[in-house]
Motif scaffolding. Structure first.
Motif, mmCIF file in Angstrom:
data_model
loop_
_atom_site.group_PDB
_atom_site.id
_atom_site.type_symbol
_atom_site.label_atom_id
_atom_site.label_comp_id
_atom_site.label_asym_id
_atom_site.label_seq_id
_atom_site.Cartn_x
_atom_site.Cartn_y
_atom_site.Cartn_z
ATOM 1 N N GLN A 223 0.826 -1.206 0.000
ATOM 2 C CA GLN A 223 0.000 0.000 0.000
ATOM 3 C C GLN A 223 0.861 1.258 0.000
ATOM 4 O O GLN A 223 0.534 2.260 -0.632
ATOM 5 N N ARG A 224 1.974 1.208 0.721
ATOM 6 C CA ARG A 224 2.870 2.366 0.724
ATOM 7 C C ARG A 224 3.421 2.647 -0.659
ATOM 8 O O ARG A 224 3.651 3.803 -1.024
ATOM 9 N N LEU A 225 3.669 1.595 -1.436
ATOM 10 C CA LEU A 225 4.154 1.799 -2.803
ATOM 11 C C LEU A 225 3.133 2.587 -3.619
ATOM 12 O O LEU A 225 3.495 3.523 -4.355
ATOM 13 N N LYS A 226 1.875 2.229 -3.507
ATOM 14 C CA LYS A 226 0.819 2.965 -4.216
ATOM 15 C C LYS A 226 0.820 4.435 -3.822
ATOM 16 O O LYS A 226 0.777 5.335 -4.667
ATOM 17 N N ILE A 227 0.863 4.669 -2.521
ATOM 18 C CA ILE A 227 0.777 6.051 -2.027
ATOM 19 C C ILE A 227 2.012 6.846 -2.431
ATOM 20 O O ILE A 227 1.923 8.014 -2.823
ATOM 21 N N ALA A 264 5.021 -7.992 -9.951
ATOM 22 C CA ALA A 264 3.975 -7.540 -10.878
ATOM 23 C C ALA A 264 3.334 -6.243 -10.394
ATOM 24 O O ALA A 264 3.000 -5.372 -11.205
ATOM 25 N N GLN A 265 3.191 -6.104 -9.075
ATOM 26 C CA GLN A 265 2.621 -4.858 -8.555
ATOM 27 C C GLN A 265 3.536 -3.676 -8.824
ATOM 28 O O GLN A 265 3.082 -2.579 -9.169
ATOM 29 N N TYR A 266 4.849 -3.869 -8.664
ATOM 30 C CA TYR A 266 5.789 -2.795 -8.982
ATOM 31 C C TYR A 266 5.617 -2.357 -10.442
ATOM 32 O O TYR A 266 5.597 -1.150 -10.746
ATOM 33 N N ARG A 267 5.501 -3.328 -11.333
ATOM 34 C CA ARG A 267 5.334 -2.983 -12.752
ATOM 35 C C ARG A 267 4.024 -2.247 -12.991
ATOM 36 O O ARG A 267 3.969 -1.300 -13.786
ATOM 37 N N GLN A 268 2.967 -2.670 -12.305
ATOM 38 C CA GLN A 268 1.673 -2.024 -12.490
ATOM 39 C C GLN A 268 1.698 -0.580 -11.999
ATOM 40 O O GLN A 268 1.172 0.319 -12.661
ATOM 41 N N GLU A 269 2.296 -0.356 -10.852
ATOM 42 C CA GLU A 269 2.362 1.015 -10.328
ATOM 43 C C GLU A 269 3.211 1.903 -11.235
ATOM 44 O O GLU A 269 2.891 3.075 -11.445
ATOM 45 N N ASP A 272 1.045 2.704 -14.200
ATOM 46 C CA ASP A 272 -0.005 3.660 -13.829
ATOM 47 C C ASP A 272 0.549 5.072 -13.718
ATOM 48 O O ASP A 272 -0.124 6.051 -14.078
ATOM 49 N N CYS A 273 1.775 5.199 -13.214
ATOM 50 C CA CYS A 273 2.404 6.519 -13.093
ATOM 51 C C CYS A 273 2.599 7.139 -14.468
ATOM 52 O O CYS A 273 2.273 8.310 -14.686
ATOM 53 N N GLU A 274 3.122 6.351 -15.407
ATOM 54 C CA GLU A 274 3.326 6.859 -16.763
ATOM 55 C C GLU A 274 1.996 7.250 -17.405
ATOM 56 O O GLU A 274 1.888 8.301 -18.044
ATOM 57 N N LYS A 275 0.989 6.427 -17.211
ATOM 58 C CA LYS A 275 -0.337 6.730 -17.761
ATOM 59 C C LYS A 275 -0.887 8.020 -17.161
ATOM 60 O O LYS A 275 -1.476 8.848 -17.871
#
Length: 630
Positions: A223-227, A264-269, A272-275
């Motif tokens: 969750q901290r990675l997302k934030i 996979a979560q690291y790649r998704q975040e 999402d940042c680039e998007k």
């Protein structure tokens, strides 16, 4: 360097580096779907042909790139992986897409290593200026190499508050690792330094694998990675780079390959940042800020590692102390004031944030012209006052600014030996509304006599003078004041009935004390002075705000000045103190970035702006973007 840049991507070379395989790694890690790449060679010499291949690949895919450590950890016997000819050829191939080279963690190396790690900083130094200069020389060494080689720009990715001195040394792009230390404080400092030094671009490095938490499979670390990613967008970062975690995790006793759900979560975040950068561009170069905290002249607080200032081990005066502890105020400022806090006033509770949600941290040397963007400027930790800084502050206040400063911040001493030498020998009444005639030990609480001269500031004044003194803390050192020409906003006292609000009727006894009736002596604690169009709020404590007995009154005042900035603001945001938000403004259009840092619960946000009320719900760990026309 172009303004309003917004690029994101990843770092290659964290866990392995094989030059002939790097193009394949770019492809397998989907670098073409990003806009930024950092290439970290090993310290072995890399054949130039590989740099040219990578440059062409990046230019062909329109990916901005930088190299890392080519100077700082150069091949043995060399200054860099590069020669001027190699740099010229890379620039010819890649054009604008080659941004330069990165140095890393210089402040950590010279100013934050615990004794057991071994010091980079010279030992036995006695003056903070000597420590700073030693650090500047070490950092400028790399700037000189870059100039000689023709490298377009040097980015410094720092993990500490010493990023300020990296800017002093001539760094072109200041950067910060996110998660070592407190990212909210450190990004505020990074943004403030970039503004003060005129850097158009600053960036953040998501160092989450190593520093987002020691348990790699922990839910809250995810969750901290997302934030962390969302906060870099909200706070204005122009470059966001994932250090590692997307390809594999090999750290802290864990081994996960690329197929693991956490990778996979690291790649998704990252995606999402680039998007987010591409599809929701921020409408202004920087978020609005109206309050600045001051990183003082010769302050060396790191905000992360290190228990000795500038690695000066085994000497008590160089250990972290009240000047460094003063920065703990930033932890308090991210929370709304508690329901039982009787010094919190108003028709609404706006204590959870300053105006527009963010504050900056700026160097004490920031020009009056730059300071003019802030309504309020607050001194915090160590400051060795200079005449130039003092005159600059006077100019800022004269033109309408508000400064909160204590007697501690007026000390000109550049050594940590405890001697108090106030600016201008204490002759400060023209600016502060009083002179400093020495120091004294006191053990008293505070009683407010009158309202503040600063706009929308509400002090806890009892008009008949009969109330308990508030915010006691114990024994502390305060300045002896005389020649008081300013407004006495509060006094040190331990008496229920003294003094009454007609403070000007109190008569000086010649020592800076004020007589209240026949016997009681009352010592002024807070002096406010109108200077030009602005106001100075002066707290007479010689001990730094982080000192235990001083902190209660300093915290109350700082929190009130933050709340007052929100009261003055044309946008009022009311919500849980788990909300982080920022405002970007382009003419009559505002962009609100609303981030819920709660891991579990959604929050409701009420926004009052320009005669209208808006209500939004933000899901846990989510960033919501809204627009307001006015």
């Amino acid at each position: 360097m172009k303004k309003n840049l917004a690029i994101s991507g990843l770092h290659v070379g964290e866990h392995s580096f094989v030059p002939e395989n790097l193009i394949n790694e770019f492809e397998s890690r989907n670098v073409k779907d990003t806009s930024y790449l950092v290439i970290r060679p090993s310290s072995e010499q890399v054949e130039p042909k590989y740099f040219y291949e990578w440059a062409k690949w990046c230019a062909d895919h329109k990916v901005y790139f930088m190299t890392l450590y080519t100077m700082q950890y150069a091949p043995e016997g060399k200054e860099s992986q590069f020669t001027p000819d190699v740099v010229a050829e890379i620039k010819k191939i890649a054009g604008e897409y080659f941004m330069g080279d990165i140095i890393g963690e210089i402040g950590t190396l010279y100013g934050a290593r615990p004794k057991g790690y071994g010091a980079y900083m010279k030992q036995g130094l006695d003056d903070l200026k000597d420590c700073r200069d030693y650090f500047l020389d070490a950092t400028k060494h790399y700037m000189d190499i870059a100039d000689k080689l023709g490298i377009p720009a040097v980015m410094s990715v720092e993990a500490t508050a010493l990023v300020k001195y990296v800017c002093d040394a001539g760094c072109d792009i200041p950067g910060l690792e996110v998660m070592p230390g407190d990212p909210e404080f450190l990004i505020s400092l990074l943004r403030g330094c970039a503004y003060s030094y005129g850097k158009n671009i600053w960036g953040t490095y998501i160092a989450h694998e190593w520093y987002g938490g020691i348990r790699q499979d922990d839910y809250l670390k995810a969750q901290r990675l997302k934030i962390a990613y969302r906060y870099t967008y909200l706070s204005g970062s122009h470059i966001v780079c994932l250090e590692s975690g997307d390809e594999k995790i090999e750290s802290l006793g864990y081994n996960f390959d690329a197929d693991h759900p956490i990778c996979a979560q690291y790649r998704q975040e990252m995606a999402d940042c680039e998007k987010r950068f591409r599809e929701i561009p921020r409408i202004a170069e920087e978020p609005l800020t109206k309050v600045a905290l001051v990183y003082g002249y010769l302050d060396a607080y790191t905000g992360w590692e290190g228990n000795c200032i500038w690695e000066q081990y085994d000497r008590d005066e160089w250990s972290m102390g009240p000047s460094e502890w003063s920065w703990r105020i930033t932890a308090d400022l991210r929370h709304a004031r508690s329901w039982q806090d009787i010094e919190n006033f108003g028709d609404d509770d706006l204590s959870g944030s300053p105006a527009y949600g963010l504050y900056d941290v700026v160097p004490a040397e920031t020009s009056a012209e730059k300071l003019a963007k802030y309504d309020t400027v607050i001194f915090v930790g160590w400051n060795s006052m200079t005449q130039e800084i003092y005159n600059n502050l006077k100019e800022y206040v004269k033109n309408g600014g508000h400064i909160f400063i204590t007697a501690a911040h007026l000390n000109t001493n550049t050594k940590r030996d405890g001697k108090y030498v106030p600016i201008n020998d204490g002759k400060t009444s023209d600016f502060l509304g009083c002179d400093i005639a020495g120091t004294q030990k006191l053990n008293a609480a505070t009683k407010f006599l009158r309202e503040s001269l600063a706009d929308n500031v509400i002090y806890p004044v009892v008009y008949n003078g009969s109330n308990d003194p508030i915010l006691p803390g114990g024994t502390f050192t305060a300045a002896k004041l005389e020649n008081i020409t300013g407004s006495i906003a509060a006094v040190w006292t331990d008496n229920y009935t003294s003094p009454k609000t007609e403070a000007l009727s109190l008569t000086p006894d010649g020592t800076g004390h004020f007589l209240n009736g026949e016997e009681d002596l009352v010592e002024p604690s807070i002096i406010e002075n109108k200077y030009g169009k602005g106001v100075v709020t002066f707290l007479s404590t010689v001990d730094y705000p982080g000192y235990g007995a001083v902190y209660p009154i300093y915290r109350m005042l700082t929190r009130e000045f933050f709340t007052a900035s929100h009261r003055r603001c044309d946008i009022h945001v009311k919500s849980s103190d788990k909300l982080r938000y920022s405002v970007y403004r382009d003419g009559s259009k505002d962009m609100l970035c609303l981030l819920n840092t709660d891991f579990v619960n959604p929050i409701v946000v009420t926004v009052e702006a320009f005669g209208k009320t808006y209500r939004y719900t933000v899901e846990p760990c989510d960033l919501k973007i809204e627009y307001i026309e006015h």
